[in-house]
Design a protein around this motif. Structure first.
Motif: not given
Length: 121
Positions: A90-96, A98-111, A113-116
């Motif tokens: 579901t992290l791949l869905d978050i990349l869709n 606007q304005s969320l790239g892999p680095k921001k998604v990684a931050f959201l996940w690691s800090n 645990r935002a996965a959807t």
């Protein structure tokens, strides 16, 4: 397998590598290969049947040829599957979003645990 599907698998691998903190050169190789393949008019599957043809493509080296051949043979890529065991798909869905790239998604996940997408909204 069509070019768009193969390109999607390579692009997702690049995104997951970036989320995982891989060095830029590593994931950019997958991004560039995905862009090239997605834009090709020729079938990547047909090209792969002729020895050496894939390596004639700009930016496609011996290792990337092995990755492409694995995807064509199995329908997926082992590194992508390995990364999807580490991170929710579901992290791949978050990349869709606007304005969320892999680095921001990684931050959201690691800090957080935002996965959807719902976790982020």
């Amino acid at each position: 397998m069509d070019n768009k599907t193969l390109a999607r698998i390579l692009r997702e691998t690049a995104q997951l590598l970036e989320i995982d903190g891989a060095i830029i050169g590593r994931y950019r190789t997958y991004e560039k290969a995905a862009e090239l393949i997605a834009g090709m008019h020729e079938s990547i599957e047909q090209l792969a049947k002729e020895p050496g043809k894939l390596e004639e493509l700009p930016g496609i080296g011996e290792r990337m040829v092995e990755h492409i051949e694995e995807i064509l043979k199995t329908g997926d890529y082992s590194l992508r599957r390995k990364l999807l065991k580490k991170f929710p798909v579901t992290l791949l869905d978050i990349l869709n979003l606007q304005s969320l790239g892999p680095k921001k998604v990684a931050f959201l996940w690691s800090n957080f645990r935002a996965a959807t997408v719902a976790d982020v909204d």
